[in-house]
Design a protein around this motif. Structure first.
Motif, mmCIF file in Angstrom:
data_model
loop_
_atom_site.group_PDB
_atom_site.id
_atom_site.type_symbol
_atom_site.label_atom_id
_atom_site.label_comp_id
_atom_site.label_asym_id
_atom_site.label_seq_id
_atom_site.Cartn_x
_atom_site.Cartn_y
_atom_site.Cartn_z
ATOM 1 N N HIS A 12 0.868 -1.185 0.000
ATOM 2 C CA HIS A 12 0.000 0.000 0.000
ATOM 3 C C HIS A 12 0.901 1.229 0.000
ATOM 4 O O HIS A 12 1.272 1.752 1.056
ATOM 5 C CB HIS A 12 -0.927 -0.031 1.229
ATOM 6 C CG HIS A 12 -1.988 1.013 1.204
ATOM 7 N ND1 HIS A 12 -3.220 0.858 1.823
ATOM 8 C CD2 HIS A 12 -2.032 2.249 0.638
ATOM 9 C CE1 HIS A 12 -3.948 1.930 1.636
ATOM 10 N NE2 HIS A 12 -3.245 2.802 0.932
ATOM 11 N N HIS A 14 1.846 4.752 -2.620
ATOM 12 C CA HIS A 14 1.293 5.437 -3.794
ATOM 13 C C HIS A 14 2.307 6.320 -4.502
ATOM 14 O O HIS A 14 3.333 6.700 -3.933
ATOM 15 C CB HIS A 14 0.120 6.327 -3.379
ATOM 16 C CG HIS A 14 -0.995 5.599 -2.710
ATOM 17 N ND1 HIS A 14 -1.786 4.690 -3.357
ATOM 18 C CD2 HIS A 14 -1.480 5.666 -1.433
ATOM 19 C CE1 HIS A 14 -2.719 4.232 -2.535
ATOM 20 N NE2 HIS A 14 -2.543 4.800 -1.350
ATOM 21 N N HIS A 195 -9.690 0.816 -2.799
ATOM 22 C CA HIS A 195 -9.186 1.910 -1.955
ATOM 23 C C HIS A 195 -10.234 3.027 -1.909
ATOM 24 O O HIS A 195 -10.831 3.366 -2.921
ATOM 25 C CB HIS A 195 -7.893 2.439 -2.598
ATOM 26 C CG HIS A 195 -7.117 3.368 -1.721
ATOM 27 N ND1 HIS A 195 -7.573 4.624 -1.368
ATOM 28 C CD2 HIS A 195 -5.905 3.233 -1.128
ATOM 29 C CE1 HIS A 195 -6.672 5.203 -0.593
ATOM 30 N NE2 HIS A 195 -5.649 4.382 -0.432
ATOM 31 N N HIS A 253 -6.814 -0.489 4.291
ATOM 32 C CA HIS A 253 -7.057 -0.174 5.705
ATOM 33 C C HIS A 253 -7.746 -1.343 6.423
ATOM 34 O O HIS A 253 -8.750 -1.154 7.129
ATOM 35 C CB HIS A 253 -7.869 1.135 5.838
ATOM 36 C CG HIS A 253 -7.351 2.212 4.918
ATOM 37 N ND1 HIS A 253 -8.113 2.847 3.993
ATOM 38 C CD2 HIS A 253 -6.099 2.712 4.745
ATOM 39 C CE1 HIS A 253 -7.390 3.703 3.295
ATOM 40 N NE2 HIS A 253 -6.148 3.640 3.737
ATOM 41 N N ASP A 326 1.090 3.294 3.106
ATOM 42 C CA ASP A 326 0.350 4.458 2.619
ATOM 43 C C ASP A 326 1.268 5.646 2.269
ATOM 44 O O ASP A 326 0.809 6.774 2.138
ATOM 45 C CB ASP A 326 -0.734 4.917 3.602
ATOM 46 C CG ASP A 326 -2.017 5.325 2.881
ATOM 47 O OD1 ASP A 326 -2.012 5.432 1.636
ATOM 48 O OD2 ASP A 326 -3.028 5.571 3.569
HETATM 49 ZN ZN ZN Z 1 -3.701 4.747 0.356
#
Ligand code: ZN
Ligand code: URA
Length: 377
Positions: A12, A14, A195, A253, A326
């Protein structure tokens, strides 16, 4: 052959490739990047970011090179002990583009990601430092355009699935118009990384002045996970997992609140008078949510606490939960620091929840992702 032991995989994480940054910078409607005369550019991606009562330089959040630089991604991986990253375009993906433009952009972004992985993996490094990616789909275009891109992605060597939001073709993930896309994803064994982006309506979080005071806290902490929970629950109720029993979905999440609420969801289905199960008039889902959690769903470990992580493992299994960061969201605030507290909290939760079982920790940190996504080490 290097052993998979101690390899850390971040699934996860980005990026906004430079082409996408240019796209955002060329716009003046959400989503866009605003360049104030003083200070950092600002990323305005949520409708609430575009608060006209705030000075332009205070709207949204600052966006720096960490959102688009592969070198910064590599430095982040190195400083946090991450060996492999499976990067994905960050929200709101291509959702906002007109249907005439999104197929072309999907191709551009996906080809950019493939090229970046190739280049990144060429660089010599003292330890393993590799990149794979989740592609993006042109969801504002037709189901046929999306099917074509799902099939094309199979020709890109570093692509390991697709990331998507919860709106589907505009009406949500229970829309029957998505059937050909689910079919293509199932046929090609493509992992869908689901997501959130849209959260809940602002009114769910209080009066505008209250919402303004707490900024992104409630939309990100609660709006995001509830959006995911609702989207998957709607798929479940619409029988998507009955029609596509081999669909593979990785939920951001840790599945929002699904692991915690699955029992309640299933019980409500069984007590709903309209469903055939109770002598009603409509067909309810045939497979139960617990089976779907164990057969179709994978969960990331981006939940920042032991209880959430234990719920994720309990609802799925120790083999279906996978580490993520994240990045580049949730950077350290204030003084620049190499170690990101948000990442440290996640590592600590995994260690704390399963400290007695090294194999479980190893699996969540890397082994599970290597197997599930077929990552060549
Ligand atoms: Zn994310
Ligand atoms: N994490 C994301 O992936 N996107 C956001 O907008 C915020 C946090």
């Amino acid at each position: 052959m290097i052993s998979n032991k101690h390899i850390v995989v971040d699934i996860h994480t980005h990026i906004y490739p430079p082409s996408y940054i240019e796209l955002l910078a060329s716009r003046d409607q959400v989503p866009y990047i605003h360049k104030p005369t003083a200070g950092d550019p600002r990323l305005i991606i949520l409708p609430s970011d575009d608060d006209q009562s705030k000075l332009a330089q205070n709207r949204g959040r600052p966006i720096d090179a960490s959102y688009s630089s592969w070198e910064i991604k590599r430095a982040f991986m190195t400083s946090h002990g991450i060996n492999i990253s499976v990067v994905s375009l960050a929200n709101p993906w291509l959702d906002f583009l007109p249907s005439s433009e999104s197929p072309k952009w999907a191709k551009t972004v996906n080809d950019d990601l493939e090229k970046a992985c190739l280049e990144f993996n060429k660089e010599p490094s003292s330890s393993i430092c590799k990149l794979f990616a989740f592609g993006t789909l042109p969801l504002s275009a037709s189901a046929d355009d999306n099917r074509a891109e799902v099939i094309r992605l199979k020709t890109l060597r570093h692509l390991r699935g697709v990331i998507m939001g919860t709106t589907g073709l505009g009406l949500g993930l229970d829309d029957p118009a998505l059937n050909p896309i689910w079919q293509a994803l199932q046929d090609t064994e493509t992992m869908v990384f689901l997501h959130p982006h849209y959260g809940l309506p602002d009114t769910a979080f209080g009066r505008p002045e209250v919402v303004a005071r707490s900024g992104h806290v409630l939309p990100l902490a609660l709006g995001f996970p509830l959006e995911t929970t609702i989207a998957v629950s709607r798929m479940f109720l619409a029988g998507v997992f009955d029609r596509f029993p081999n669909l593979k979905m990785l939920l951001a999440h840790s599945g929002g609140t699904l692991p915690f609420l699955a029992g309640r969801l299933q019980s409500c289905v069984e007590h709903e008078r309209e469903f055939i199960a109770n002598g009603g008039c409509k067909q309810g889902p045939k497979r139960d949510i617990w089976e779907i959690l164990k057969m179709n769903i994978y969960l990331d470990a981006v939940v920042y606490g032991e209880s959430g992580l234990k719920a994720a493992v309990h609802a799925g299994s120790v083999e279906r939960v996978i580490f993520g960061t994240d990045h580049p969201f949730f950077p350290p605030l204030g003084a620049e620091s190499a170690a990101w507290p948000s990442v440290g909290t996640n590592y600590a939760a995994i260690q704390g929840a399963f400290e007695k079982d090294e194999d479980i920790v190893e699996g969540i940190l890397g082994g599970n992702a290597i197997k599930i996504l077929g990552l060549e080490v």
